[in-house]
Design a protein around this motif. Structure first.
Motif, PDB file in Angstrom:
ATOM      1  N   HIS A 263       0.864  -1.192   0.000  1.00  0.00           N
ATOM      2  CA  HIS A 263       0.000   0.000   0.000  1.00  0.00           C
ATOM      3  C   HIS A 263       0.894   1.233   0.000  1.00  0.00           C
ATOM      4  O   HIS A 263       1.644   1.437   0.960  1.00  0.00           O
ATOM      5  CB  HIS A 263      -0.820   0.086   1.291  1.00  0.00           C
ATOM      6  CG  HIS A 263      -1.784  -1.026   1.531  1.00  0.00           C
ATOM      7  ND1 HIS A 263      -2.183  -1.394   2.800  1.00  0.00           N
ATOM      8  CD2 HIS A 263      -2.445  -1.830   0.677  1.00  0.00           C
ATOM      9  CE1 HIS A 263      -3.050  -2.379   2.720  1.00  0.00           C
ATOM     10  NE2 HIS A 263      -3.231  -2.685   1.448  1.00  0.00           N
ATOM     11  N   GLN A 268      -5.757   5.707   1.245  1.00  0.00           N
ATOM     12  CA  GLN A 268      -6.082   4.337   1.640  1.00  0.00           C
ATOM     13  C   GLN A 268      -7.170   4.383   2.720  1.00  0.00           C
ATOM     14  O   GLN A 268      -6.960   4.944   3.795  1.00  0.00           O
ATOM     15  CB  GLN A 268      -4.829   3.649   2.204  1.00  0.00           C
ATOM     16  CG  GLN A 268      -3.816   3.276   1.146  1.00  0.00           C
ATOM     17  CD  GLN A 268      -4.180   1.975   0.431  1.00  0.00           C
ATOM     18  OE1 GLN A 268      -4.865   1.123   0.982  1.00  0.00           O
ATOM     19  NE2 GLN A 268      -3.728   1.836  -0.800  1.00  0.00           N
ATOM     20  N   GLN A 283      -0.165   5.888   3.294  1.00  0.00           N
ATOM     21  CA  GLN A 283       0.492   4.608   3.549  1.00  0.00           C
ATOM     22  C   GLN A 283       1.730   4.431   2.689  1.00  0.00           C
ATOM     23  O   GLN A 283       1.836   5.000   1.600  1.00  0.00           O
ATOM     24  CB  GLN A 283      -0.479   3.452   3.281  1.00  0.00           C
ATOM     25  CG  GLN A 283      -1.734   3.565   4.132  1.00  0.00           C
ATOM     26  CD  GLN A 283      -2.365   2.240   4.500  1.00  0.00           C
ATOM     27  OE1 GLN A 283      -1.807   1.177   4.257  1.00  0.00           O
ATOM     28  NE2 GLN A 283      -3.531   2.310   5.109  1.00  0.00           N
ATOM     29  N   ASN A 302      -7.951  -2.240   6.894  1.00  0.00           N
ATOM     30  CA  ASN A 302      -7.994  -1.609   5.587  1.00  0.00           C
ATOM     31  C   ASN A 302      -9.282  -2.027   4.880  1.00  0.00           C
ATOM     32  O   ASN A 302      -9.598  -3.219   4.825  1.00  0.00           O
ATOM     33  CB  ASN A 302      -6.758  -2.029   4.779  1.00  0.00           C
ATOM     34  CG  ASN A 302      -6.592  -1.202   3.521  1.00  0.00           C
ATOM     35  OD1 ASN A 302      -7.402  -1.277   2.603  1.00  0.00           O
ATOM     36  ND2 ASN A 302      -5.542  -0.400   3.481  1.00  0.00           N
ATOM     37  N   ASN A 304      -9.986  -1.991   1.750  1.00  0.00           N
ATOM     38  CA  ASN A 304      -9.767  -2.694   0.480  1.00  0.00           C
ATOM     39  C   ASN A 304      -9.433  -4.166   0.665  1.00  0.00           C
ATOM     40  O   ASN A 304      -9.867  -5.008  -0.120  1.00  0.00           O
ATOM     41  CB  ASN A 304      -8.621  -2.037  -0.309  1.00  0.00           C
ATOM     42  CG  ASN A 304      -8.982  -0.643  -0.770  1.00  0.00           C
ATOM     43  OD1 ASN A 304     -10.154  -0.346  -0.994  1.00  0.00           O
ATOM     44  ND2 ASN A 304      -7.986   0.216  -0.899  1.00  0.00           N
ATOM     45  N   TYR A 323      -0.670   2.618   9.115  1.00  0.00           N
ATOM     46  CA  TYR A 323      -0.605   3.784   8.234  1.00  0.00           C
ATOM     47  C   TYR A 323       0.220   4.888   8.900  1.00  0.00           C
ATOM     48  O   TYR A 323       0.767   4.697   9.996  1.00  0.00           O
ATOM     49  CB  TYR A 323      -2.008   4.276   7.868  1.00  0.00           C
ATOM     50  CG  TYR A 323      -2.925   4.517   9.046  1.00  0.00           C
ATOM     51  CD1 TYR A 323      -2.940   5.737   9.714  1.00  0.00           C
ATOM     52  CD2 TYR A 323      -3.779   3.523   9.492  1.00  0.00           C
ATOM     53  CE1 TYR A 323      -3.775   5.959  10.788  1.00  0.00           C
ATOM     54  CE2 TYR A 323      -4.623   3.732  10.568  1.00  0.00           C
ATOM     55  CZ  TYR A 323      -4.627   4.951  11.225  1.00  0.00           C
ATOM     56  OH  TYR A 323      -5.441   5.157  12.293  1.00  0.00           O
TER      57      TYR A 323
END
Ligand SMILES: NC(=O)CC[C@H](N)C(=O)O
Length: 356
Positions: A263, A268, A283, A302, A304, A323
């Motif tokens: 990432h 993000q 990130q 996260n 995603n 992050y």
């Protein structure tokens, strides 16, 4: 302007234009950040990597030192669709090869398909595909950089006096300047310590919080910092950012693993599992915590791919983020992390810590 060649693991060689000459190699990664190139290029976490920008124009607002995160450029080479003269001459003066005028959309597609990969770069009047391939052949894997901390850490303690806030022992595994600044802005005194600082040296400081910084490479190669965390867990509150989260998890019985392409970017999405709120985060990582270990809760993920973005333990006073709450570049949604760390440190009883 002269030519450049980027040799990729798998055998292909991409032709490009030289913007700063030289021969180099590293792990080819990409960032989707559309701003903040000065901060990214001076982020020590990019040590031993070749940074590709997916955003097509890099350098359109110049180069200003006050935006730097460290004193030097850390990626071993830079790849973009178009680099301005400002950025190209900065990279040339730093001795960091830079190339542009290649199809970075295709390159990013290849990294997404094949994962972060080794690459070799040859750029300048004497550049050739063979030299790029030779550089690739010499490229170590990221985990082979067993003492990468030594390349990015301070060599001796530096203390920044603060106000009446807590005393922070910051283990510098390649810390971004903004982490120190974010703590100083909250009146903390920050002791920036070498990545291999000993438990006895930390005990002498009697800190209110032990904070493990971001940094490059494989977290498994930061054994001293891992041992340090094992030594002080439960005695001193613990905080960590990015590599710091990974080291804290490993020290507490967790595991880390390499991601396919990681990432890297400034948008993000991260969900906090208690409030169910989503924040946008900055990130830059290629490893992740696979298992947090028995004592830490995953409190943020996260959106995603569900990877662990925040680890916490109220009992042990542990607070880490995968992050970059300090942003730079990126959104400031998560700066409150530093308030939480300062608050956690304030709860620390003033009993002297011991290293035994
Ligand atoms: N920014 C960081 O601290 C990166 C951590 C680690 N080197 C990774 O790539 O996952």
């Amino acid at each position: 302007m002269s030519a450049a060649y980027v040799a990729l693991e798998g055998g292909s060689v991409v032709e490009a234009r030289c913007r700063a000459p030289g021969t180099s190699h590293g792990e080819l990664v990409f960032t989707t950040a559309y701003t903040g190139y000065e901060e990214s290029l001076t982020d020590p976490s990019y040590e031993e990597q070749v940074l590709t920008f997916s955003y097509p124009l890099i350098g359109n607002y110049g180069v200003r030192e006050e935006r730097f995160e460290d004193e030097r450029v850390h990626p071993r080479a830079v790849v973009a669709r178009e680099l301005t003269d400002d950025v190209a001459s900065w990279l040339e003066s730093e001795g960091v090869p830079a190339v542009d005028k290649l199809d970075t959309r295709d390159l990013v597609g290849q990294i997404r398909e094949g994962g972060a990969m080794k690459c070799g770069i040859s750029a300048g009047p004497d550049a050739s595909p063979e030299k790029a391939k030779d550089a690739l052949a010499d490229c170590p894997g990221m985990s082979d950089h067993t003492d990468i901390g030594a390349q990015v850490s301070v060599s001796s303690q530096t203390t920044y006096e603060g106000g009446d806030g807590p005393d922070v022992a910051l283990v510098d595994c390649g810390a971004k300047g903004s982490i120190v600044e974010s703590l100083l802005e909250r009146d903390a005194t920050v002791h920036v310590l070498p990545y291999d600082v000993t438990p006895a040296e930390v005990a002498d400081l009697d800190p209110d919080v032990l904070f493990v910084s971001n940094g490059p490479g494989d977290p498994a190669n930061f054994e001293a910092a891992e041992a340090l965390v094992s030594e002080f867990v439960g005695e001193v509150p613990l905080a960590g950012i990015c590599l710091g989260q990974q080291i804290v998890a490993r020290a507490l019985g967790g595991t880390t693993e390499k991601m396919a392409f990681g990432h890297r970017g400034v948008n993000q999405p991260v969900r906090d599992l208690r409030s169910d709120k989503v924040v946008m985060t900055t990130q830059n990582h290629g490893y992740t915590v696979a298992e947090p270990g028995p004592e830490l809760d995953v409190t943020q993920v996260n959106v995603n791919d569900d990877t662990a973005e925040g680890l916490e333990s109220d009992d042990l006073q542990v607070l880490t983020r995968q992050y970059h709450p300090e942003a730079n570049p990126g959104p400031h949604d998560t700066l409150g992390f530093f308030d939480d760390v300062v608050e956690m440190a304030g709860e620390q009883s003033r009993t002297p810590v011991t290293a035994d």
